[in-house]
Design an enzyme around this catalytic site. Structure first.
Site, short mmCIF file in Angstrom:
data_model
loop_
_atom_site.label_atom_id
_atom_site.label_comp_id
_atom_site.label_asym_id
_atom_site.label_seq_id
_atom_site.Cartn_x
_atom_site.Cartn_y
_atom_site.Cartn_z
N ASP A 184 -1.66 -2.00 -2.37
CA ASP A 184 -1.10 -3.08 -1.55
C ASP A 184 -2.12 -3.70 -0.61
O ASP A 184 -3.11 -3.09 -0.24
CB ASP A 184 0.06 -2.54 -0.70
CG ASP A 184 1.32 -2.31 -1.53
OD1 ASP A 184 1.22 -2.32 -2.77
OD2 ASP A 184 2.39 -2.13 -0.92
N HIS A 331 -3.25 1.74 -0.22
CA HIS A 331 -3.58 0.43 0.37
C HIS A 331 -5.07 0.15 0.27
O HIS A 331 -5.88 1.08 0.28
CB HIS A 331 -3.18 0.39 1.85
CG HIS A 331 -1.70 0.36 2.07
ND1 HIS A 331 -0.93 1.50 2.07
CD2 HIS A 331 -0.85 -0.68 2.27
CE1 HIS A 331 0.33 1.16 2.28
NE2 HIS A 331 0.41 -0.15 2.40
#
Ligand SMILES: [Zn+2]
Length: 355
Positions: A184, A331
């Site tokens: 992400d 992430h």
């Protein structure tokens, strides 16, 4: 704002300041003298006021001035002569603006209600609250408070728990025996190339949930991700992590549609997967995602690497009890992104998705 409006206001606001200053000076001076003295004094006031009444855009500036002038008008509309006349002109301007806002709001709202699922969800949400009020009316207000608290608790659970399916289907597993890595918050000029090299080294494929604004800044990275055989998912245009869970239908639509457009313009690829910021969806996310043929995807394993500085702890949370079919969340744009990815790839090896 229209040019004619800007010209009118650039004349009307200084005139109002001149009249208002003249009215104040009129308490001590004769009126012609006061109006004459108000020219330099008004000029100083007009130079100083923007320091207190600053707005970042011309429209924001106009709103602040409209409110300030209307407030002044409310206290001076009974003054005689020219001051009262100016005050009434500002009250009229305020009413005209309020009517225009109401009209535009209604038009926008009726447009949103053309999507049946949005209209239904709004109606259900309002009906539930009316039901709580009715319970309070008939059985005592403690029932209304209890009903309101129950609605709020259910809403919080539905929007803040990423795996909750009450608002619509959320994909939590791959559906087969492979693992899927999802990354992400990119693309990131430092992390994305390094993560791509690591994935290549381990012959693994991932889904990059990208933020539209970042795709606009680094379109070449988005193209490179696709060129290396990975997929791009929609992760909203601006990643409003603090407010997406309570966003209304128009903001939700803007966030999803703008990101979709940013990825399409940069790469020619239309995302098929959507992930809300922090997994926090709102009442309207699912119908709007459906409009764009987007499947909502969450995850089944995460290590909180966006807030945790220790990669070992992150990897422990992700890899302990890992099972076939898990969707992993990591992430980029974090200080430990590369370290975490290396650990995940080494720890999951044979289970990874390679198609
Ligand atoms: Zn995110």
């Amino acid at each position: 704002m229209h040019l004619a409006e800007q010209r009118f206001l650039s004349l009307w606001i200084p005139l109002t300041v001149w009249v208002a200053t003249g009215a104040v000076l009129g308490r001590w001076l004769a009126m012609p003298m006061a109006m004459l003295a108000a020219i330099p004094t008004g000029f100083i006031v007009l130079s100083l006021l923007p320091l207190a009444l600053g707005g970042r855009t011309p429209v924001a500036q106009w709103r602040i001035w409209l409110l300030a002038c209307t407030l002044w008008a409310v206290f001076h509309h009974e003054a005689g002569a020219i001051t009262g006349w100016f005050a009434w002109s500002w009250i009229a301007l305020f009413l005209l603006n309020a009517m225009a806002c109401l009209w535009l709001g209604l038009r926008k709202f009726s447009g949103l209600l053309e999507t049946p699922a949005i209209a239904f969800r709004l109606a259900a949400f309002i009906d539930l609250h009316l039901l709580a009020i009715a319970a309070g009316w008939f059985f005592g207000w403690s029932w209304a408070i209890a009903g309101g608290a129950l609605i709020a608790a259910c809403y919080c659970l539905a929007v803040l728990r990423p795996s909750c399916q009450w608002l619509g289907p959320v994909r939590l597993t791959t559906g087969d025996h492979s693992l899927l890595i999802t990354i992400d918050d990119g693309p990131d000029p430092h992390d994305t190339p390094l993560l791509l090299d690591l994935l290549d080294k381990h012959q693994a494929k991932a889904v990059f949930f990208m933020i539209g604004e970042k795709v606009r800044r680094h379109p070449e990275l988005a193209r490179e991700v696709l060129r290396r055989g990975h997929e791009i998912g929609n992760h909203t245009m601006t990643h409003p992590q603090a407010g997406f869970w309570c966003a209304g239908p128009s903001r939700t639509r803007r966030e999803i549609a703008d990101c979709q457009r940013a990825v399409e313009e940069a790469t020619g690829f239309t995302p098929r997967l959507f992930r809300a910021p922090c997994g926090h969806r709102n009442l309207f996310t699912h119908p709007i995602a459906r409009e764009h043929s987007l499947e909502v995807m969450a995850w089944s394993r995460r290590g909180f690497d966006a807030v945790e500085a220790d990669a070992t702890k992150v990897l422990k949370r992700i890899l302990t009890k890992i099972e076939p079919g898990d969707i992993l969340l990591v992430h980029e744009s974090t200080p430990i992104a590369v370290e975490v990815m290396e650990g995940v790839l080494q720890g999951t090896g044979r289970l990874l998705s390679k198609h």
